[in-house]
Design a protein around this motif. Structure first.
Motif, short mmCIF file in Angstrom:
data_model
loop_
_atom_site.label_atom_id
_atom_site.label_comp_id
_atom_site.label_asym_id
_atom_site.label_seq_id
_atom_site.Cartn_x
_atom_site.Cartn_y
_atom_site.Cartn_z
N GLY A 191 0.81 -1.21 0.00
CA GLY A 191 0.00 0.00 0.00
C GLY A 191 0.84 1.26 0.00
N THR B 129 1.19 4.27 -2.88
CA THR B 129 0.98 5.68 -2.53
C THR B 129 2.19 6.53 -2.92
N ASN C 129 -7.33 3.29 -6.70
CA ASN C 129 -8.66 2.95 -6.24
C ASN C 129 -8.94 1.45 -6.24
N THR D 87 -5.99 0.65 -1.92
CA THR D 87 -6.82 1.61 -1.20
C THR D 87 -6.32 1.68 0.24
N LEU D 88 -5.72 2.80 0.61
CA LEU D 88 -4.86 2.83 1.79
C LEU D 88 -5.62 2.76 3.12
N ASP D 89 -6.78 3.39 3.25
CA ASP D 89 -7.46 3.43 4.56
C ASP D 89 -7.71 2.04 5.14
N PRO D 90 -8.38 1.12 4.43
CA PRO D 90 -8.58 -0.22 5.02
C PRO D 90 -7.27 -0.99 5.19
N LEU E 70 -4.34 0.35 6.08
CA LEU E 70 -3.74 0.84 7.33
C LEU E 70 -4.45 0.27 8.55
N GLU E 71 -5.79 0.19 8.49
CA GLU E 71 -6.55 -0.34 9.62
C GLU E 71 -6.18 -1.79 9.91
N GLN E 72 -6.27 -2.64 8.87
CA GLN E 72 -6.01 -4.06 9.09
C GLN E 72 -4.54 -4.33 9.38
#
Length: 612
Positions: free
Chosen positions: A545, A549, A585, A590-593, A595-597
């Motif tokens: 990811g 980016t 995309n 897709t970076l947000d999920p 980073l969370e996981q």
């Protein structure tokens, strides 16, 4: 020499007689400068009523049998008309070069060239072009004819036997690679004393065509096969393709799929065999080679890299199926092409002998070049993957996008389509390290969990595209004069120097993250069991990811310093930016999920998304 009209009287009374209608002398000249003189004969009474021609070449008269002399048979070629090859020089077949070769060989030996009006193996010109379109989707030349409702080969050589009989050539030496021609002439009463093979006229565009003739109808063709490529050799082949991919990038985007010439180049280089098992003729190489191929192809054309990356990966997916399916899909070669899509998941109903599936599947990358489709369906609480011929599905032209336009990632639809039971398999079993194919093949890559490779294409494509963008930016600022500045060229500006170094550093960062992700993958598939720990999965996905980016940020930095002309459609930088924006995309970038996981995995809290 004057031709005496004779009738054919073989021991096959059903064959009607034919007579010579006219003779005219025609000087011949080929594009390479070769010249010859032919006596061109026309005929009355040919069985099919077509206007076939016989070209008498060389000292053909002395080659005919005479009671008072030793017998020597004329050299004869039955050449079926091929407008695209004979006239326009198409490299999809070998007809034009065979015609040129035959005239020279027969002129030297003495004999006849029969030019038979049987375009496209007897199916006609328009149908032949329709078959070409089907071949572009993955069918071979014979399968395409059948798909159009024709026979594999509809040519009949009765008229040829009549023509030979009419000039007294009841025994011949036959110039051909096709055993069917000799068999038909023999059955029609023409003796064939020798079958003389033609040369192998190989081009990047006709390798698959010639291989189909060799494998399907036993043509006597000795084709060079791609040697088992090493990592370095495979990358050298890919590097050689990059200039051509750049030249065709605009065309690829315009037609919204890979050009035929690009597919031919890729097949000739053996690119689709990278992950294919060695037991079926593939190279059996690892993830390092696979992702490096995708990355380097992206330096030429991101749409090509994306499409090829998935098609390579899907060959590897097919190699994970049970033996019955593998026998079917690998029967025609080591790299069967298939699209694969699981979003949204279709529905499956159990029926006698298999499943009835319905659904509309999106983002089928590579479908424009595929014979097969791998579709995700849900049956009760079990997710299945079903293997179906693309020809059984409705192809929906939906891929009209800002970027990655050349991937042709269209939608597929089916309604109550029957899938035999052996072509359906549980997704969990297929994706596991110990999948059915792992019991068949020894290649280490076959044990890698399927979700692992699914995540590699997007970041590799983004990285390769960003590397090309930096290369273009460097070339541009070393010569470009910027308005409202005092420097003779942009590179002399301290701000431009800082901008270039920032872009260069971002790409270096992207590359380091990418290499770290590959290291984690290769370390996992070299051990048993191959399943990664949550910590490894988190580090792997996070690195990918962050790599994507950084690649995208590098492209944005470059575009911001490249002026308004960089946004012209003729400028490759704008295409790279659009392609990378679309890549960001994709779920794998897709970076947000991510980073969370990744945070959960790195903190030991447990990853909550199974496919992560």
């Amino acid at each position: 020499m004057t031709v005496v009209s004779e009738t054919l009287t073989p021991p096959f009374p059903a064959l009607p007689a034919a007579t010579v209608r006219s003779t005219v002398t025609v000087p011949l000249r080929f594009p390479d400068g070769f010249t010859a003189t032919a006596e061109v004969l026309t005929f009355h009474g040919l069985a099919d009523g077509q206007e076939h021609l016989l070209l008498a070449l060389g000292d053909w008269g002395r080659m005919l049998p005479e009671p008072s002399s030793a017998y020597s048979a004329p050299l004869v070629r039955l050449h079926s008309e091929c407008l695209t090859g004979d006239v326009f020089g198409s490299e999809r077949c070998d007809c034009g070069p065979q015609l040129r070769e035959a005239v020279e060989e027969i002129s030297a030996a003495g004999g006849f060239l029969l030019y038979l009006r049987q375009e496209g193996r007897g199916i006609g010109l328009y149908s032949k072009l329709d078959a070409y379109a089907l071949q572009d989707t993955g069918l071979d030349t014979y399968e395409a004819n059948l798909a159009l409702g024709h026979g594999e080969d509809e040519r009949d050589y009765t008229a040829a036997a009549q023509m030979l009989g009419a000039v007294g050539a009841t025994t011949v030496r036959l110039l051909t690679n096709n055993p069917d021609k000799a068999a038909q002439l023999t059955a029609l009463g023409i003796g064939v004393t020798e079958q003389v093979p033609t040369g192998v006229h190989l081009s990047p565009a006709n390798h698959a065509y010639l291989a189909a003739k060799r494998d399907h109808t036993a043509h006597t063709l000795d084709l060079p096969q791609p040697a088992v490529a090493s990592h370095d050799e495979m990358l050298a082949r890919v590097d050689a393709l990059i200039p051509r991919l750049r030249e065709r990038a605009g065309e690829t985007e315009r037609i919204r799929h890979l050009p035929e010439s690009t597919m031919a180049d890729l097949k000739e280089a053996g690119v689709f065999q990278v992950l294919s098992p060695t037991a079926v003729g593939g190279f059996g190489l690892g993830a390092e080679t696979y992702v490096e191929v995708v990355r380097r192809l992206a330096r030429g054309c991101p749409s090509t890299a994306w499409t090829v990356g998935h098609l390579i990966e899907h060959v590897w997916m097919l190699a994970r199926w049970p033996g019955k399916v593998q026998d079917e899909v690998f029967a025609s070669g080591p790299a069967p092409l298939a699209a694969a899509t699981g979003a949204p998941v279709g529905a499956a109903v159990k029926v006698p002998g298999g499943y009835s599936i319905s659904g509309r599947w999106t983002f089928a990358s590579g479908v424009m070049h595929s014979e097969w489709a791998l579709l995700a369906v849900q049956h009760d609480d079990v997710r299945l993957q079903c293997l179906v011929p693309v020809s059984d599905l409705e192809l929906l032209d939906t891929w009209h996008t800002a970027g990655l336009r050349g991937t042709g990632s269209n939608d597929l639809r089916a309604e109550a389509l029957f899938v035999p039971e052996h072509r359906a398999i549980g997704w969990a079993l297929l994706g596991a390290a110990d999948n059915p194919g792992s019991l068949i093949h020894q290649d280490p890559i076959i044990h890698t969990p399927m979700a692992t490779l699914l995540n590699l294409v997007a970041p590799a494509t983004a990285l390769g595209a960003a590397e090309h963008a930096v290369e273009l930016f460097r070339e541009r600022i070393l010569v470009r004069k910027v308005k409202n500045t005092r420097e003779a060229r942009q590179a002399d500006s301290p701000l431009a120097q800082a901008r270039y170094s920032r872009a260069y550093g971002l790409v270096a960062t992207a590359r380091l993250h990418w290499e770290e992700a590959i290291r984690v993958v290769t370390a996992s598939y070299q051990r048993r069991p191959t399943t990664m720990t949550d910590h490894e999965r988190a580090a792997f996905r996070l690195s990918l990811g962050l790599s994507g980016t950084a690649s995208a940020e590098a492209v944005r930095v470059i575009m911001a310093g490249s002026g308004g002309s960089a946004h012209r459609l003729s400028n490759p930088l704008q295409r790279i930016q659009r392609d990378v924006d679309v890549l960001l995309n994709h779920p794998t970038l897709t970076l947000d999920p991510i980073l969370e996981q990744a945070g959960r995995g790195l903190l030991g809290l447990g990853i909550t998304v199974p496919s992560f």
